[in-house]
Write a protein that holds these residues in place. Structure first.
Motif, PDB file in Angstrom:
ATOM      1  N   VAL A 164      -8.911 -15.623  -6.596  1.00  0.00           N
ATOM      2  CA  VAL A 164      -8.586 -16.877  -5.903  1.00  0.00           C
ATOM      3  C   VAL A 164      -9.900 -17.409  -5.343  1.00  0.00           C
ATOM      4  O   VAL A 164     -10.592 -16.706  -4.597  1.00  0.00           O
ATOM      5  CB  VAL A 164      -7.554 -16.655  -4.778  1.00  0.00           C
ATOM      6  CG1 VAL A 164      -7.259 -17.981  -4.077  1.00  0.00           C
ATOM      7  CG2 VAL A 164      -6.280 -16.046  -5.336  1.00  0.00           C
ATOM      8  N   VAL A 195       1.006 -18.719 -11.199  1.00  0.00           N
ATOM      9  CA  VAL A 195       0.280 -19.439 -12.242  1.00  0.00           C
ATOM     10  C   VAL A 195       0.367 -18.635 -13.530  1.00  0.00           C
ATOM     11  O   VAL A 195       0.166 -17.418 -13.524  1.00  0.00           O
ATOM     12  CB  VAL A 195      -1.192 -19.666 -11.844  1.00  0.00           C
ATOM     13  CG1 VAL A 195      -1.964 -20.316 -12.995  1.00  0.00           C
ATOM     14  CG2 VAL A 195      -1.287 -20.533 -10.607  1.00  0.00           C
ATOM     15  N   THR A 251      -5.960 -28.116 -13.679  1.00  0.00           N
ATOM     16  CA  THR A 251      -4.548 -27.836 -13.398  1.00  0.00           C
ATOM     17  C   THR A 251      -4.274 -28.001 -11.906  1.00  0.00           C
ATOM     18  O   THR A 251      -4.951 -27.394 -11.063  1.00  0.00           O
ATOM     19  CB  THR A 251      -4.181 -26.399 -13.819  1.00  0.00           C
ATOM     20  OG1 THR A 251      -4.484 -26.240 -15.202  1.00  0.00           O
ATOM     21  CG2 THR A 251      -2.711 -26.109 -13.572  1.00  0.00           C
ATOM     22  N   ARG A 271      -6.533 -26.508   0.477  1.00  0.00           N
ATOM     23  CA  ARG A 271      -6.026 -26.646  -0.895  1.00  0.00           C
ATOM     24  C   ARG A 271      -6.877 -27.538  -1.778  1.00  0.00           C
ATOM     25  O   ARG A 271      -6.733 -27.512  -2.996  1.00  0.00           O
ATOM     26  CB  ARG A 271      -4.593 -27.223  -0.859  1.00  0.00           C
ATOM     27  CG  ARG A 271      -3.599 -26.409  -0.054  1.00  0.00           C
ATOM     28  CD  ARG A 271      -3.519 -24.980  -0.555  1.00  0.00           C
ATOM     29  NE  ARG A 271      -2.580 -24.175   0.187  1.00  0.00           N
ATOM     30  CZ  ARG A 271      -1.349 -23.890  -0.241  1.00  0.00           C
ATOM     31  NH1 ARG A 271      -0.919 -24.370  -1.380  1.00  0.00           N
ATOM     32  NH2 ARG A 271      -0.571 -23.144   0.501  1.00  0.00           N
ATOM     33  N   THR A 321      -8.084 -22.545 -13.148  1.00  0.00           N
ATOM     34  CA  THR A 321      -7.326 -23.793 -12.995  1.00  0.00           C
ATOM     35  C   THR A 321      -8.262 -24.947 -12.642  1.00  0.00           C
ATOM     36  O   THR A 321      -8.001 -26.093 -13.000  1.00  0.00           O
ATOM     37  CB  THR A 321      -6.245 -23.627 -11.915  1.00  0.00           C
ATOM     38  OG1 THR A 321      -6.866 -23.241 -10.672  1.00  0.00           O
ATOM     39  CG2 THR A 321      -5.231 -22.566 -12.314  1.00  0.00           C
ATOM     40  N   HIS A 322      -9.356 -24.665 -11.972  1.00  0.00           N
ATOM     41  CA  HIS A 322     -10.311 -25.714 -11.614  1.00  0.00           C
ATOM     42  C   HIS A 322     -10.929 -26.328 -12.857  1.00  0.00           C
ATOM     43  O   HIS A 322     -10.964 -27.561 -13.019  1.00  0.00           O
ATOM     44  CB  HIS A 322     -11.407 -25.127 -10.714  1.00  0.00           C
ATOM     45  CG  HIS A 322     -12.532 -26.091 -10.422  1.00  0.00           C
ATOM     46  ND1 HIS A 322     -13.640 -26.203 -11.238  1.00  0.00           N
ATOM     47  CD2 HIS A 322     -12.700 -26.985  -9.412  1.00  0.00           C
ATOM     48  CE1 HIS A 322     -14.447 -27.111 -10.742  1.00  0.00           C
ATOM     49  NE2 HIS A 322     -13.917 -27.605  -9.629  1.00  0.00           N
ATOM     50  N   LEU A 355      -2.441 -27.443  -8.418  1.00  0.00           N
ATOM     51  CA  LEU A 355      -1.729 -26.349  -7.767  1.00  0.00           C
ATOM     52  C   LEU A 355      -0.782 -26.914  -6.717  1.00  0.00           C
ATOM     53  O   LEU A 355      -1.089 -27.909  -6.061  1.00  0.00           O
ATOM     54  CB  LEU A 355      -2.715 -25.374  -7.130  1.00  0.00           C
ATOM     55  CG  LEU A 355      -3.708 -24.697  -8.084  1.00  0.00           C
ATOM     56  CD1 LEU A 355      -4.666 -23.792  -7.313  1.00  0.00           C
ATOM     57  CD2 LEU A 355      -2.959 -23.893  -9.151  1.00  0.00           C
ATOM     58  N   SER A 404      -8.716 -22.758  -6.445  1.00  0.00           N
ATOM     59  CA  SER A 404      -8.643 -22.468  -7.887  1.00  0.00           C
ATOM     60  C   SER A 404      -8.193 -21.024  -8.084  1.00  0.00           C
ATOM     61  O   SER A 404      -8.586 -20.125  -7.330  1.00  0.00           O
ATOM     62  CB  SER A 404     -10.014 -22.673  -8.544  1.00  0.00           C
ATOM     63  OG  SER A 404      -9.989 -22.280  -9.911  1.00  0.00           O
ATOM     64  N   LEU A 405      -7.343 -20.800  -9.090  1.00  0.00           N
ATOM     65  CA  LEU A 405      -6.969 -19.453  -9.521  1.00  0.00           C
ATOM     66  C   LEU A 405      -7.638 -19.183 -10.856  1.00  0.00           C
ATOM     67  O   LEU A 405      -7.718 -20.081 -11.716  1.00  0.00           O
ATOM     68  CB  LEU A 405      -5.454 -19.306  -9.661  1.00  0.00           C
ATOM     69  CG  LEU A 405      -4.742 -18.735  -8.413  1.00  0.00           C
ATOM     70  CD1 LEU A 405      -4.875 -19.690  -7.241  1.00  0.00           C
ATOM     71  CD2 LEU A 405      -3.278 -18.446  -8.717  1.00  0.00           C
ATOM     72  N   PHE A 427       3.333 -19.136  -4.895  1.00  0.00           N
ATOM     73  CA  PHE A 427       3.564 -19.706  -6.218  1.00  0.00           C
ATOM     74  C   PHE A 427       2.963 -18.794  -7.279  1.00  0.00           C
ATOM     75  O   PHE A 427       2.228 -17.848  -6.970  1.00  0.00           O
ATOM     76  CB  PHE A 427       3.009 -21.131  -6.336  1.00  0.00           C
ATOM     77  CG  PHE A 427       1.542 -21.259  -6.051  1.00  0.00           C
ATOM     78  CD1 PHE A 427       0.601 -21.118  -7.077  1.00  0.00           C
ATOM     79  CD2 PHE A 427       1.093 -21.530  -4.765  1.00  0.00           C
ATOM     80  CE1 PHE A 427      -0.746 -21.245  -6.828  1.00  0.00           C
ATOM     81  CE2 PHE A 427      -0.274 -21.648  -4.505  1.00  0.00           C
ATOM     82  CZ  PHE A 427      -1.195 -21.508  -5.530  1.00  0.00           C
TER      83      PHE A 427
END
Length: 444
Positions: free
Chosen positions: A400, A381, A371, A344, A366-367, A373, A348-349, A379
């Motif tokens: 991903v 996003v 953001t 984890r 997200t990276h 996770l 990143s998404l 989950f």
């Protein structure tokens, strides 16, 4: 509309073609029915009817630019050929008022044994343009067509792009009062197409009447004030270009999705394939569809295929949409299931929106945004924004990633074509994006 204001009048126009299963049936049709009628028996037909046009009526005012839209086989080319006088109608009438210059099938009307120069003079004569005037403009025709020494070579030696350049150059130099363009700009390099579009706009500004057929709805919206939508030979709608072309794009999008899903159902599902979003054929225009993944991605790869459960373009309520209006709030939703063997720390998404040529128009991760996770296995996003894409068709990429090394991403899964969607604007926009731009003027 006064008859003096009308450039083109089409009244109850229909065109029927006789389709024969075999060549011998054409001979039978010529002989047998006559013999049967002579002996008092009812005649039979050896062909089936195909109606390319059915009871089409409309008028085009002088100086108006009208786009003809419709899928392949809808009757667009047949309609233009009848207007130009190269095809006779089965029923109905067509009247035109003014010199007609037409760009129909590539090189239509050219004598392939003649040189380009000879074909310039021949075409001008057919259009009723004085030969002396055409001779005086020959250098202009040559300069615009960019054919160089090939102008004195037989047309049969020309490439498709050279055919198009010569045909267009002739059409714009005979002072057309009515210009008809039928997909003639679909060949040739982009620079020449752009030059042709500029010249069409100049002809438009001079007050000529233009009928423009193109599968590029963006070009139709740019040039035309009005659209006529044909389907299966019938007139579907006639009116303002924006709402009609928008409804046409929605219909085309639904049909394409339905066809792809039908093919996917008919084919044997490969191992590891993903479920798609549902039956779009039964979905009304603009209605939400199920959140999921399209069954026919452009590309789908990665070290952990299957971690992406769903990805789609949605409205502000989280409902998947195949059509999003310009300026409307939108969300990109990505659902994932992350197995324990994926670390984890650098997870990143990401999503990107591409045009159908594969160009990345918008990318967000997200990276890069910092953001955080969750540590749970499953989950979702959400990426929120306002839709600023101009009218067109686009596709969603979901990914991903492992971003341990910032400059190079390792993809656990990359799904290009997770959702195909359209953006529709009721205004005329240029470019690719139309964001809200603040403007100010300051005197020097």
């Amino acid at each position: 509309m006064s008859s003096n204001d009308v450039a083109i009048r089409v009244s109850h126009l229909s065109k029927c073609y006789e389709i024969y299963a075999a060549p011998r049936d054409r001979l039978k049709q010529f002989i047998v029915p006559r013999l049967l009628r002579l002996i008092g028996k009812p005649a039979r037909r050896y062909f089936r009817e195909f109606w390319a046009l059915r009871d089409v009526s409309f008028e085009v005012k002088k100086g108006e630019t009208v786009g003809i839209i419709g899928r392949n086989g809808s009757g667009k080319s047949t309609l233009l050929q009848i207007i130009c006088g190269t095809v006779a109608p089965t029923q109905g009438t067509v009247s035109t008022h003014g010199r007609v210059a037409a760009l129909l099938e590539l090189g239509a009307g050219f004598n392939t044994e003649f040189t380009g120069r000879e074909n310039v003079l021949l075409t001008a004569a057919i259009l009723g343009f004085p030969q002396e005037s055409m001779q005086a403009r020959m250098n202009e025709v040559l300069a615009f067509s960019e054919l160089g020494d090939f102008i004195d070579q037989p047309v049969k030696t020309y490439s498709s792009g050279m055919h198009a350049r010569l045909a267009f150059s002739i059409a714009i130099h005979v002072d057309p009062e009515i210009l008809i363009v039928d997909e003639a700009l679909s060949v040739g390099d982009a620079r020449f197409v752009a030059k042709c579009m500029r010249r069409i706009k100049e002809i438009q500004e001079r007050g000529a009447t233009i009928l423009f057929v193109s599968h590029d709805v963006g070009s139709v919206r740019t040039l035309c004030q009005r659209a006529i939508w044909l389907d299966s030979g019938k007139l579907v709608e006639d009116g303002d270009v924006f709402p009609i072309s928008g409804r046409y794009m929605e219909m085309m999008f639904r049909d394409e999705v339905a066809a792809e899903q039908g093919q996917a159902k008919a084919a044997e599902a490969p191992a590891g394939s993903v479920a798609h979003s549902g039956d779009a054929a039964a979905t009304p225009a603009g209605a939400p569809t199920a959140h999921g993944l399209d069954a026919r991605p452009v590309t789908h790869w990665g070290s952990h295929r299957g971690v992406i459960l769903a990805a789609s373009v949605c409205d502000a309520n989280g409902m998947r949409r195949d059509t999003i209006g310009w300026g409307e709030p939108m969300e990109i939703l990505i659902d994932v299931r992350i197995p324990p063997d994926i670390p984890r720390e650098h997870l990143s998404l990401a999503f990107s929106i591409k045009d159908l040529k594969g160009t990345d128009l918008l990318v967000s991760t997200t990276h890069d945004a910092g953001t955080a996770l969750p540590g749970s296995e499953c989950f979702r996003v959400r990426f929120r924004m306002d839709n600023q894409l101009v009218t067109g068709k686009y596709l969603l990429v979901a990914a991903v990633e492992n971003r341990e090394h910032s400059n190079v991403a390792h993809y656990y899964e990359y799904f290009e074509g997770a959702h195909y969607f359209s953006s529709l604007a009721d205004q005329r926009f240029f470019g690719i994006f139309q964001p809200a731009v603040q403007q100010s003027v300051q005197e020097a």
